[in-house]
Design an enzyme around this catalytic site. Sequence first.
Site, mmCIF file in Angstrom:
data_model
loop_
_atom_site.group_PDB
_atom_site.id
_atom_site.type_symbol
_atom_site.label_atom_id
_atom_site.label_comp_id
_atom_site.label_asym_id
_atom_site.label_seq_id
_atom_site.Cartn_x
_atom_site.Cartn_y
_atom_site.Cartn_z
ATOM 1 N N ASP A 1 2.692 3.282 7.594
ATOM 2 C CA ASP A 1 1.597 2.318 7.496
ATOM 3 C C ASP A 1 2.112 0.878 7.530
ATOM 4 O O ASP A 1 3.216 0.594 7.078
ATOM 5 C CB ASP A 1 0.808 2.575 6.196
ATOM 6 C CG ASP A 1 -0.577 1.968 6.239
ATOM 7 O OD1 ASP A 1 -1.040 1.567 7.325
ATOM 8 O OD2 ASP A 1 -1.210 1.894 5.160
ATOM 9 N N ASN B 1 -9.020 7.151 12.153
ATOM 10 C CA ASN B 1 -8.515 6.041 12.971
ATOM 11 C C ASN B 1 -9.301 5.842 14.268
ATOM 12 O O ASN B 1 -9.162 4.809 14.931
ATOM 13 C CB ASN B 1 -7.013 6.210 13.280
ATOM 14 C CG ASN B 1 -6.118 5.963 12.078
ATOM 15 O OD1 ASN B 1 -5.052 6.558 11.947
ATOM 16 N ND2 ASN B 1 -6.516 5.062 11.198
HETATM 17 C C1 IPE Z 1 -3.099 6.110 7.322
HETATM 18 O O1 IPE Z 1 -3.101 4.754 7.522
HETATM 19 C C2 IPE Z 1 -3.043 6.781 8.649
HETATM 20 C C3 IPE Z 1 -1.779 6.667 9.350
HETATM 21 C C4 IPE Z 1 -0.707 6.083 8.910
HETATM 22 C C5 IPE Z 1 -1.749 7.281 10.634
HETATM 23 P P1 IPE Z 1 -4.459 3.915 7.591
HETATM 24 O O2 IPE Z 1 -4.048 2.511 7.826
HETATM 25 O O3 IPE Z 1 -5.392 4.516 8.559
HETATM 26 O O4 IPE Z 1 -5.052 4.130 6.122
HETATM 27 P P2 IPE Z 1 -6.020 3.244 5.248
HETATM 28 O O5 IPE Z 1 -7.215 2.917 6.111
HETATM 29 O O6 IPE Z 1 -5.269 2.011 4.858
HETATM 30 O O7 IPE Z 1 -6.344 4.094 4.074
HETATM 31 C C1 IPE Z 2 -0.119 2.434 10.813
HETATM 32 O O1 IPE Z 2 -0.255 1.047 10.837
HETATM 33 C C2 IPE Z 2 -0.286 3.046 12.176
HETATM 34 C C3 IPE Z 2 -1.550 3.771 12.388
HETATM 35 C C4 IPE Z 2 -2.455 4.021 11.488
HETATM 36 C C5 IPE Z 2 -1.798 4.218 13.725
HETATM 37 P P1 IPE Z 2 -1.662 0.374 10.761
HETATM 38 O O2 IPE Z 2 -2.189 0.212 12.145
HETATM 39 O O3 IPE Z 2 -2.546 1.081 9.824
HETATM 40 O O4 IPE Z 2 -1.287 -1.065 10.194
HETATM 41 P P2 IPE Z 2 -2.053 -1.859 9.051
HETATM 42 O O5 IPE Z 2 -2.142 -0.936 7.875
HETATM 43 O O6 IPE Z 2 -3.387 -2.225 9.606
HETATM 44 O O7 IPE Z 2 -1.196 -3.029 8.777
HETATM 45 MG MG MG Z 3 -2.911 0.947 7.841
#
Ligand code: IPE
Ligand code: IPE
Ligand code: MG
Length: 261
Positions: A38, A86
Site C-alpha cells: 500500500d 479497487n
Molecule cells: C489495499 O489497499 C488493496 C491493495 C493493496 C491491493 P487499498 O489502498 O485499496 O486499501 P484502503 O482503501 O486504504 O483500505
Molecule cells: C497500493 O497503493 C496499490 C493498489 C491498491 C493497487 P495505492 O494505490 O492504494 O496507494 P495509496 O494508498 O492511494 O497511496
Molecule cells: Mg492504498
Amino acid sequence: MLRDETKLRAYFADAPDDISLDDVDITRIPSHVSFIMDGNGRWAQARGLDRSRGHVAGVDSLRETVTTSVRLGVDVLSAYAFSTENWKRPQREVNLLMHLFATTLVKELPLFHQENVRLKFLGDLDALPKETRDVFQRGLDETASYDGMTFALAVNYGSRAEIARAARLIAEEVAAGTMRPEDVDVEAVSQRLYTAGLPDPDLLVRTSGELRLSNYLLWQLAYTEMYVTDLYWPDFNRWEYLRAIRAFQGRGRRYGGVVNA
Ligand code: IPE
Ligand code: IPE
Ligand code: MG
C-alpha cells in the site's frame, strides 16, 4: 525451504548501520510471508507525480521482495495487488494497473524460471481484461512444475467474496448429495478458498501505516503476526523486510494457549 547461504550473504552484504542479516535467525524464517502493498499513490503524490508512477515504482519493490523471499528461503510469498473494491478507482488508473500487471508479468517471467518460483493467483480472474487473463494463464502454465517458492498474487481478490464463494461451493455439494452437512468443518472451508493447499501466513506486512486489513485474507490471517511500517510500498526493500522478520522473531505466538504450560 532450502536456501543458498553464499547467495544469501552476498545479497545482504551492503548493510546499513542499524540492520543486518545478523539481526535475524535464518533458521527461523517464517514459512509464509504476506504483503499488503500500500501507498503507491501517496508515494507519487509526495513527489508531485501522477499516481501511476507510484504503481510503476511499486513493481521494483515487488521484484526485490520476490528475490529477498527466495534468498531467505521463504516457502510462500503472497501479495495483495488489486482488491475487489479497487474497481471503484478512476477508470484510467484501473486500466493502467491491469496493463501493468500483464506487461510486468511478461517481463518478470525469466526471474521465476531462474529461481524455480511457482506462480499462483488469488481472486476471480474471469473479471480481468483478456490481455491480463491471458498473460496470467501463461505464467501459471510456465511455472506449474516448479517446486521452489510459491508466489501467490492476489488480483481482483476480496476475502468476503472468497468466503461466500466457498460457502456456495459447499452448498452445491450438499445439494448434490456428495457432501453431508456434518462434514462442513474448518478444513472443508479452507480447501475451497483460493489459498487451498497453502499454509496460513505467519507474517503479514502492510506498508503506508494503515492499520486495517482492507478485505485481505480475513480467514487465513486468524493467527498471523502483523507488522506495519509507515514507509510507502515503493520505498520497501530488503532491509525493511529484515526489520519485519526481526520483529516477527521477537513475538511470542501462543495460538490461544499458554507459554511453558
Ligand atoms: C489495499 O489497499 C488493496 C491493495 C493493496 C491491493 P487499498 O489502498 O485499496 O486499501 P484502503 O482503501 O486504504 O483500505
Ligand atoms: C497500493 O497503493 C496499490 C493498489 C491498491 C493497487 P495505492 O494505490 O492504494 O496507494 P495509496 O494508498 O492511494 O497511496
Ligand atoms: Mg492504498
